[in-house]
Design an enzyme around this catalytic site. Sequence first.
Site, PDB file in Angstrom:
ATOM      1  N   LYS A   1      26.892  38.701  36.716  1.00  0.00           N
ATOM      2  CA  LYS A   1      26.906  39.599  37.885  1.00  0.00           C
ATOM      3  C   LYS A   1      28.185  40.424  37.903  1.00  0.00           C
ATOM      4  O   LYS A   1      28.157  41.639  38.107  1.00  0.00           O
ATOM      5  CB  LYS A   1      26.816  38.776  39.177  1.00  0.00           C
ATOM      6  CG  LYS A   1      27.116  39.577  40.441  1.00  0.00           C
ATOM      7  CD  LYS A   1      27.087  38.717  41.687  1.00  0.00           C
ATOM      8  CE  LYS A   1      28.366  38.010  42.003  1.00  0.00           C
ATOM      9  NZ  LYS A   1      29.352  38.778  42.775  1.00  0.00           N
ATOM     10  N   ASN A   2      29.315  39.751  37.689  1.00  0.00           N
ATOM     11  CA  ASN A   2      30.602  40.431  37.839  1.00  0.00           C
ATOM     12  C   ASN A   2      30.882  41.442  36.732  1.00  0.00           C
ATOM     13  O   ASN A   2      31.815  42.238  36.847  1.00  0.00           O
ATOM     14  CB  ASN A   2      31.747  39.421  37.929  1.00  0.00           C
ATOM     15  CG  ASN A   2      31.759  38.707  39.275  1.00  0.00           C
ATOM     16  OD1 ASN A   2      30.992  39.062  40.173  1.00  0.00           O
ATOM     17  ND2 ASN A   2      32.618  37.715  39.408  1.00  0.00           N
TER      18      ASN A   2
ATOM     19  N   ARG B   1      31.324  43.881  48.557  1.00  0.00           N
ATOM     20  CA  ARG B   1      32.660  44.423  48.366  1.00  0.00           C
ATOM     21  C   ARG B   1      32.812  45.200  47.065  1.00  0.00           C
ATOM     22  O   ARG B   1      33.580  46.150  46.980  1.00  0.00           O
ATOM     23  CB  ARG B   1      33.688  43.286  48.362  1.00  0.00           C
ATOM     24  CG  ARG B   1      33.815  42.562  49.657  1.00  0.00           C
ATOM     25  CD  ARG B   1      34.921  41.554  49.528  1.00  0.00           C
ATOM     26  NE  ARG B   1      36.092  42.166  48.922  1.00  0.00           N
ATOM     27  CZ  ARG B   1      36.978  42.872  49.575  1.00  0.00           C
ATOM     28  NH1 ARG B   1      36.876  43.030  50.859  1.00  0.00           N
ATOM     29  NH2 ARG B   1      37.994  43.421  48.936  1.00  0.00           N
TER      30      ARG B   1
ATOM     31  N   CYS C   1      36.426  39.187  54.054  1.00  0.00           N
ATOM     32  CA  CYS C   1      35.195  38.441  53.819  1.00  0.00           C
ATOM     33  C   CYS C   1      35.496  36.981  54.018  1.00  0.00           C
ATOM     34  O   CYS C   1      36.644  36.615  54.287  1.00  0.00           O
ATOM     35  CB  CYS C   1      34.613  38.727  52.442  1.00  0.00           C
ATOM     36  SG  CYS C   1      35.451  37.895  51.116  1.00  0.00           S
TER      37      CYS C   1
ATOM     38  N   ARG D   1      41.207  40.071  51.230  1.00  0.00           N
ATOM     39  CA  ARG D   1      40.817  40.886  50.073  1.00  0.00           C
ATOM     40  C   ARG D   1      41.100  42.379  50.213  1.00  0.00           C
ATOM     41  O   ARG D   1      40.187  43.217  50.262  1.00  0.00           O
ATOM     42  CB  ARG D   1      39.344  40.654  49.737  1.00  0.00           C
ATOM     43  CG  ARG D   1      39.073  39.201  49.440  1.00  0.00           C
ATOM     44  CD  ARG D   1      37.656  38.941  49.029  1.00  0.00           C
ATOM     45  NE  ARG D   1      37.380  39.308  47.650  1.00  0.00           N
ATOM     46  CZ  ARG D   1      36.243  39.014  47.042  1.00  0.00           C
ATOM     47  NH1 ARG D   1      35.302  38.394  47.690  1.00  0.00           N
ATOM     48  NH2 ARG D   1      36.054  39.356  45.793  1.00  0.00           N
TER      49      ARG D   1
ATOM     50  N   ASP E   1      44.580  47.595  48.228  1.00  0.00           N
ATOM     51  CA  ASP E   1      45.779  48.430  48.125  1.00  0.00           C
ATOM     52  C   ASP E   1      46.136  48.782  46.682  1.00  0.00           C
ATOM     53  O   ASP E   1      46.612  49.886  46.406  1.00  0.00           O
ATOM     54  CB  ASP E   1      46.962  47.731  48.813  1.00  0.00           C
ATOM     55  CG  ASP E   1      47.230  46.351  48.233  1.00  0.00           C
ATOM     56  OD1 ASP E   1      46.278  45.542  48.168  1.00  0.00           O
ATOM     57  OD2 ASP E   1      48.370  46.073  47.821  1.00  0.00           O
ATOM     58  N   GLN E   2      45.884  47.871  45.749  1.00  0.00           N
ATOM     59  CA  GLN E   2      46.260  48.153  44.350  1.00  0.00           C
ATOM     60  C   GLN E   2      45.362  49.232  43.747  1.00  0.00           C
ATOM     61  O   GLN E   2      45.820  50.036  42.925  1.00  0.00           O
ATOM     62  CB  GLN E   2      46.184  46.875  43.501  1.00  0.00           C
ATOM     63  CG  GLN E   2      47.131  45.784  43.950  1.00  0.00           C
ATOM     64  CD  GLN E   2      48.574  46.244  43.975  1.00  0.00           C
ATOM     65  OE1 GLN E   2      49.067  46.851  43.011  1.00  0.00           O
ATOM     66  NE2 GLN E   2      49.245  45.996  45.077  1.00  0.00           N
TER      67      GLN E   2
ATOM     68  N   ASP F   1      36.202  31.153  40.875  1.00  0.00           N
ATOM     69  CA  ASP F   1      34.754  31.123  41.116  1.00  0.00           C
ATOM     70  C   ASP F   1      34.104  29.810  40.669  1.00  0.00           C
ATOM     71  O   ASP F   1      32.918  29.607  40.888  1.00  0.00           O
ATOM     72  CB  ASP F   1      34.071  32.304  40.405  1.00  0.00           C
ATOM     73  CG  ASP F   1      34.302  33.614  41.140  1.00  0.00           C
ATOM     74  OD1 ASP F   1      34.848  33.593  42.258  1.00  0.00           O
ATOM     75  OD2 ASP F   1      33.947  34.675  40.580  1.00  0.00           O
TER      76      ASP F   1
ATOM     77  N   ARG G   1      22.786  36.163  45.901  1.00  0.00           N
ATOM     78  CA  ARG G   1      23.640  37.277  45.469  1.00  0.00           C
ATOM     79  C   ARG G   1      24.154  37.052  44.049  1.00  0.00           C
ATOM     80  O   ARG G   1      24.517  38.011  43.374  1.00  0.00           O
ATOM     81  CB  ARG G   1      24.844  37.430  46.414  1.00  0.00           C
ATOM     82  CG  ARG G   1      24.462  37.922  47.798  1.00  0.00           C
ATOM     83  CD  ARG G   1      25.695  38.193  48.602  1.00  0.00           C
ATOM     84  NE  ARG G   1      26.623  38.993  47.835  1.00  0.00           N
ATOM     85  CZ  ARG G   1      27.946  38.961  47.975  1.00  0.00           C
ATOM     86  NH1 ARG G   1      28.486  38.175  48.865  1.00  0.00           N
ATOM     87  NH2 ARG G   1      28.716  39.719  47.235  1.00  0.00           N
TER      88      ARG G   1
HETATM   89  C1  UD1 Z   1      36.505  39.574  41.364  1.00  0.00           C
HETATM   90  C2  UD1 Z   1      35.172  38.881  41.308  1.00  0.00           C
HETATM   91  C3  UD1 Z   1      35.197  37.602  42.139  1.00  0.00           C
HETATM   92  C4  UD1 Z   1      36.358  36.722  41.719  1.00  0.00           C
HETATM   93  C5  UD1 Z   1      37.676  37.504  41.711  1.00  0.00           C
HETATM   94  C6  UD1 Z   1      38.834  36.706  41.147  1.00  0.00           C
HETATM   95  C7  UD1 Z   1      33.672  40.753  41.015  1.00  0.00           C
HETATM   96  C8  UD1 Z   1      32.570  41.587  41.561  1.00  0.00           C
HETATM   97  N1  UD1 Z   1      34.158  39.785  41.805  1.00  0.00           N
HETATM   98  O1  UD1 Z   1      36.727  39.952  42.726  1.00  0.00           O
HETATM   99  O2  UD1 Z   1      33.958  36.910  41.941  1.00  0.00           O
HETATM  100  O3  UD1 Z   1      36.469  35.635  42.609  1.00  0.00           O
HETATM  101  O4  UD1 Z   1      37.538  38.694  40.915  1.00  0.00           O
HETATM  102  O5  UD1 Z   1      38.561  36.294  39.850  1.00  0.00           O
HETATM  103  O6  UD1 Z   1      34.074  40.923  39.880  1.00  0.00           O
HETATM  104  N2  UD1 Z   1      44.223  41.788  45.748  1.00  0.00           N
HETATM  105  C9  UD1 Z   1      45.198  42.498  46.402  1.00  0.00           C
HETATM  106  N3  UD1 Z   1      45.141  43.882  46.394  1.00  0.00           N
HETATM  107  C10 UD1 Z   1      44.151  44.549  45.738  1.00  0.00           C
HETATM  108  C11 UD1 Z   1      43.163  43.820  45.059  1.00  0.00           C
HETATM  109  C12 UD1 Z   1      43.219  42.441  45.080  1.00  0.00           C
HETATM  110  O7  UD1 Z   1      46.111  41.931  47.014  1.00  0.00           O
HETATM  111  O8  UD1 Z   1      44.151  45.776  45.775  1.00  0.00           O
HETATM  112  C13 UD1 Z   1      44.264  40.319  45.751  1.00  0.00           C
HETATM  113  C14 UD1 Z   1      43.038  39.691  46.409  1.00  0.00           C
HETATM  114  O9  UD1 Z   1      43.166  39.612  47.810  1.00  0.00           O
HETATM  115  C15 UD1 Z   1      42.989  38.337  45.751  1.00  0.00           C
HETATM  116  C16 UD1 Z   1      43.515  38.626  44.347  1.00  0.00           C
HETATM  117  O10 UD1 Z   1      44.211  39.859  44.418  1.00  0.00           O
HETATM  118  O11 UD1 Z   1      43.861  37.451  46.397  1.00  0.00           O
HETATM  119  C17 UD1 Z   1      42.449  38.730  43.289  1.00  0.00           C
HETATM  120  O12 UD1 Z   1      41.459  39.635  43.700  1.00  0.00           O
HETATM  121  P1  UD1 Z   1      40.615  40.504  42.662  1.00  0.00           P
HETATM  122  O13 UD1 Z   1      40.895  40.046  41.274  1.00  0.00           O
HETATM  123  O14 UD1 Z   1      40.802  41.942  42.968  1.00  0.00           O
HETATM  124  O15 UD1 Z   1      39.129  40.091  43.042  1.00  0.00           O
HETATM  125  P2  UD1 Z   1      37.869  41.028  43.077  1.00  0.00           P
HETATM  126  O16 UD1 Z   1      37.929  42.057  42.013  1.00  0.00           O
HETATM  127  O17 UD1 Z   1      37.621  41.455  44.485  1.00  0.00           O
END
Ligand code: UD1
Length: 451
Positions: A53-54, A124, A148, A153, A156-157, A338, A430
């Site tokens: 999925k991811n 998301r 969520c 989540r 900002d990055q 996960d 999902r």
């Molecule tokens: C993806 C996966 C999700 C998995 C996660 C971590 C998908 C669709 N989902 O989610 O299943 O659990 O990776 O392996 O691929 N963060 C920030 N700022 C940002 C972005 C992220 O602070 O701009 C933080 C998040 O709050 C979290 C951490 O970074 O604590 C990791 O998040 P991220 O790797 O971005 O997860 P997703 O891509 O949302």
Amino acid sequence: PPFSGCLLPTPLTALSYNRAHFSSKNFRELTMDKLKIIANGKLNGEITVSGAKNAALPLMCAGLLTSGTLRLKNVPMLADVKTTQKLLQGMGARVMTDNISEFEINGGTVNNTHAPYDLVSTMRASILVLGPTLARFGKAEVSLPGGCAIGSRPVDQHLKGLEAMGAQITIEHGYVKAVAPQGKLQGARVVMDVVTVGGTENLLMAATLAEGVTTLENCAVEPEVVDLAECLVKMGAKISGIGTSTMIVEGVNELHGCEHSVVPDRIEAGTFLCAVAMTGGKVTLRHAAPKTMEAVLDKLTEAGAIITTGDDWITIEMQQRPKAVNIRTAVHPAFPTDMQAQFMAMNVVAEGVSKVTETIFENRFMHVPELNRMGANISVDGHTALLTGVETLSGATVMATDLRASASLVLAGLVASGETIVDRIYHLDRGYEYIEKKLGGVGAKIERIRG
Ligand code: UD1
């Protein structure tokens, strides 16, 4: 027909297909289905692992980067994939599927750069349309995903990186409004403050069509990021450093279509392996990618499972009660967040005590109270859970607030006495394709009760 390589068994036009599709009940997240599970001893046999999925979600969004046709194979037919299909179609893309495992996405007809709240709020990963849309059309308007169940989540990055590439970004009425001056993003050096899977994917897609060279530092190296990068290269992108924390992208004027097969789902595979570690038995997973899940396989071995692997298969044999293992989640290649809930389910019935520390998401122990209702002995202190293994669990009606938490409750149900009802399985739908059929195929007694 609009698609020469039409994938449909009966040749419908894109329009008639869409109508048929959206009037159907394929969107399982709207259902109130439940799963009924009764422990049925050891699991034995074979399970075919689906595409990840991811990986599928960002790959589908990559279809926005080209006017050509992106043909994706091994796509799991999941609610989130359907949501992405709807999102892309809402933007004007033509999306065709055989409803089995293939999608054709054609971004040549995109006429709308707006991703609405009603779709983004259900998934998301919709934020992944931001980078490709902005890069190709010079503007994008994407609803900000909210928090969520597992944490706040932020994105900002993603935004910081796009701003470094010249985008002007404002937040208005809950939407990210992004504009690239003169219609083009500019290559830049971006150092992400945290390792983010989605952030890396968004910026990588954006950089492929930027003017000049983009250096992305502190990239996520998850197998799904690598899969996306490899597909982008097939589409004509110039990327080096794939699979490392620094990727260098030389922007090109345009990308073209290609065919790509989605990487196997390491989380789905890991979930089935945990099931066997708990029930005992011997199961072979086909179409798996053992090289993408070494941390998980190592932990299962530590728990007493005998694991053998080939290029695309994994066999697990378990003839004893599992031994409790300590877990600390971290970015790839360390133990994935996960898989945390599923390993907690295993530790709950394992021999001994264990400590599970979650470092990625701040609120990812929502399964604990539900597992405790089934007789588990878990206490949570901040980001760490302490578990003392129990000999038996007792079936109960339980519900979960997120995808992997739901999976942990299904696993607990496989070894609990009496009947377990897992409610609100739209979360499960999902991310797990035909979970009841796959587990049922190796001997589990598990049935979907239509809501
Ligand atoms: C993806 C996966 C999700 C998995 C996660 C971590 C998908 C669709 N989902 O989610 O299943 O659990 O990776 O392996 O691929 N963060 C920030 N700022 C940002 C972005 C992220 O602070 O701009 C933080 C998040 O709050 C979290 C951490 O970074 O604590 C990791 O998040 P991220 O790797 O971005 O997860 P997703 O891509 O949302």
